[in-house]
Enzyme design. Structure first.
Site, PDB file in Angstrom:
ATOM      1  CD  GLU A   1      -5.289  -2.688  -6.389  1.00  0.00           C
ATOM      2  OE1 GLU A   1      -6.287  -2.886  -5.665  1.00  0.00           O
ATOM      3  OE2 GLU A   1      -4.320  -3.482  -6.437  1.00  0.00           O
TER       4      GLU A   1
ATOM      5  CG  ASP B   1      -4.427  -0.601  -3.615  1.00  0.00           C
ATOM      6  OD1 ASP B   1      -4.885   0.418  -4.158  1.00  0.00           O
ATOM      7  OD2 ASP B   1      -5.149  -1.470  -3.089  1.00  0.00           O
TER       8      ASP B   1
ATOM      9  CG  ASP C   1     -15.043  -7.393  -5.426  1.00  0.00           C
ATOM     10  OD1 ASP C   1     -15.946  -8.255  -5.312  1.00  0.00           O
ATOM     11  OD2 ASP C   1     -14.405  -6.952  -4.452  1.00  0.00           O
TER      12      ASP C   1
ATOM     13  CG  HIS D   1     -10.757  -5.789  -4.608  1.00  0.00           C
ATOM     14  ND1 HIS D   1     -11.986  -5.774  -3.978  1.00  0.00           N
ATOM     15  CD2 HIS D   1      -9.878  -5.234  -3.738  1.00  0.00           C
ATOM     16  CE1 HIS D   1     -11.868  -5.222  -2.785  1.00  0.00           C
ATOM     17  NE2 HIS D   1     -10.605  -4.887  -2.605  1.00  0.00           N
TER      18      HIS D   1
ATOM     19  CD  GLU E   1     -10.238  -1.902  -4.373  1.00  0.00           C
ATOM     20  OE1 GLU E   1     -10.649  -1.642  -3.231  1.00  0.00           O
ATOM     21  OE2 GLU E   1      -9.093  -2.316  -4.616  1.00  0.00           O
TER      22      GLU E   1
ATOM     23  CE  LYS F   1      -3.983  -2.191   0.457  1.00  0.00           C
ATOM     24  NZ  LYS F   1      -5.151  -2.042  -0.430  1.00  0.00           N
TER      25      LYS F   1
END
Length: 370
Positions: A223, A197, A272, A299, A249, A168
């Site tokens: 992401e 992400d 997703d 996701h 997502e 992240k």
């Protein structure tokens, strides 16, 4: 012809095993609605969806008062027709997360029922392209973790045969993200994939700056760099960087994915199954991405996405975030860093109903139509 006789609804709240923090939120709980459908032959199928801590009661209300009653008397094998009818039944609240999540719980239950009656696993029923998929781990890459913890987790997953880890990003200053990614890259070497992400946390100018850092560390994808409704921003970012842009997502309709693909705003689709409204639309998005020569890397929901990524030709990864351990009698099968789908008929998830019943926040059974 068998018809749907009973629909059972219940919801549990799953608390994550580890602290999960990204650039915009912390995951303190996971509300998980369940739908179990029984037909007149006695066949049973179970589906589910999820919310991150809020919104679950709204999903349950839509299921109880509108969608579940509309299932009674329907032919459960007509999955596409049911999905479309329920979508138009709720057209005033679609496209949106609550409607898509409720549809997903029903749609996955119908696919589970259909596959069980046909005595075939979902990964074969939906395409059967491959019998395993490489895993990457997100569970050790959360934003609150310090640099050494990121390194230790990536090395541990690499030793288990995993091919990549997701980190992240979105620390206050770009230098902090730079240092964290650099430390992981130095530890795992050039051949281990590092994915990042941003969780929709950046404005375009900052995303462009951060993308330059990602290029230096040979990052596999960027992401959710921007808010998901900023398609033109994603187009501009994709034009300005060599790092693949991944989205999906936070998108709730097939058409939203179509707009991203047509404009070149993303080169990796992370559809997703819960947020798109079930297996039926998930497969459509995956095949649409295939037509654009774009990868599908979904996701979350690894247990449900495992058979789906093995069903389609353009999937490359499955995201490893344990979710259902507390309510299943058998975990997802992993061999040398690969997820291996179950050959059991249906979704391939072995539910522990005693555990689910013990955690239930309430239930309702529907036996009569609206």
């Amino acid at each position: 012809m068998a018809t749907i006789e009973r629909v059972e609804l219940q919801m549990i709240d799953l608390v994550p095993k580890v602290k999960r923090v990204d650039a915009i939120q912390s995951f303190v709980s996971q509300e998980t609605p369940f739908v179990t459908i029984t037909d007149s032959d006695g066949a049973v199928g179970t589906g589910y969806c999820y919310t991150i801590g809020t919104g679950g009661p709204s999903v349950m209300a839509l299921l109880e008062h509108t969608l579940a009653p509309a299932l009674i008397g329907r032919d459960p094998e007509r999955i596409e027709g049911i999905w479309r009818d329920l979508m138009f039944l709720t057209h005033a609240t679609a496209v949106g997360a609550i409607t898509s999540l409720a549809l997903a719980a029903i749609d996955t239950a119908l696919w589970d029922l259909k596959c069980k009656k046909a005595k075939i696993p979902l990964w074969k029923a939906a395409g059967g392209v491959r019998d395993r998929i490489p895993l990457y781990s997100t569970e050790g890459g959360w934003l609150h973790l310090e640099q050494q913890a990121l390194v230790d987790d990536a090395l541990a997953m690499q030793s288990k045969g995993f091919r990549g880890s997701k980190i992240k990003i979105g620390r206050e200053h770009i230098s902090q993200d730079d240092a964290r990614l650099g430390a992981v890259r130095a530890a795992v070497g050039a051949s281990y994939e590092i994915l990042t992400d941003g969780n929709q946390s950046f404005v375009l100018s900052e995303a462009i700056r951060r993308a330059q850092v990602l290029e230096e560390h040979r990052i596999g994808w960027f992401e959710e760099p921007l808010p998901s409704d900023d398609i033109q921003g994603h187009v501009e970012l994709a034009r300005r960087t060599s790092v693949p842009i991944a989205v999906g997502e936070s998108m709730y309709s097939i058409s939203q994915f179509k707009d991203y693909l047509q404009t070149g705003a993303a080169s990796i689709v992370q559809v997703d199954v819960a947020r798109i409204g079930g297996i039926t639309p998930w497969l459509k998005v995956a095949h649409m991405a295939e037509a654009f020569n774009v990868m599908v890397c979904p996701h979350f929901l690894m247990e449900l996405h495992l058979p789906l990524v093995c069903a389609v030709p353009n999937a490359k990864w499955l995201e490893y975030i344990p979710q259902l351990d507390a309510v299943t009698s058998m975990g997802m099968r992993i061999e040398d860093g690969f997820g291996v789908p179950s050959d059991a008929p249906g979704l391939g998830i072995q539910w522990d109903w005693d555990a689910i019943d013990a955690m239930s926040l309430g239930s309702r059974t529907i036996t009569e139509g609206a």
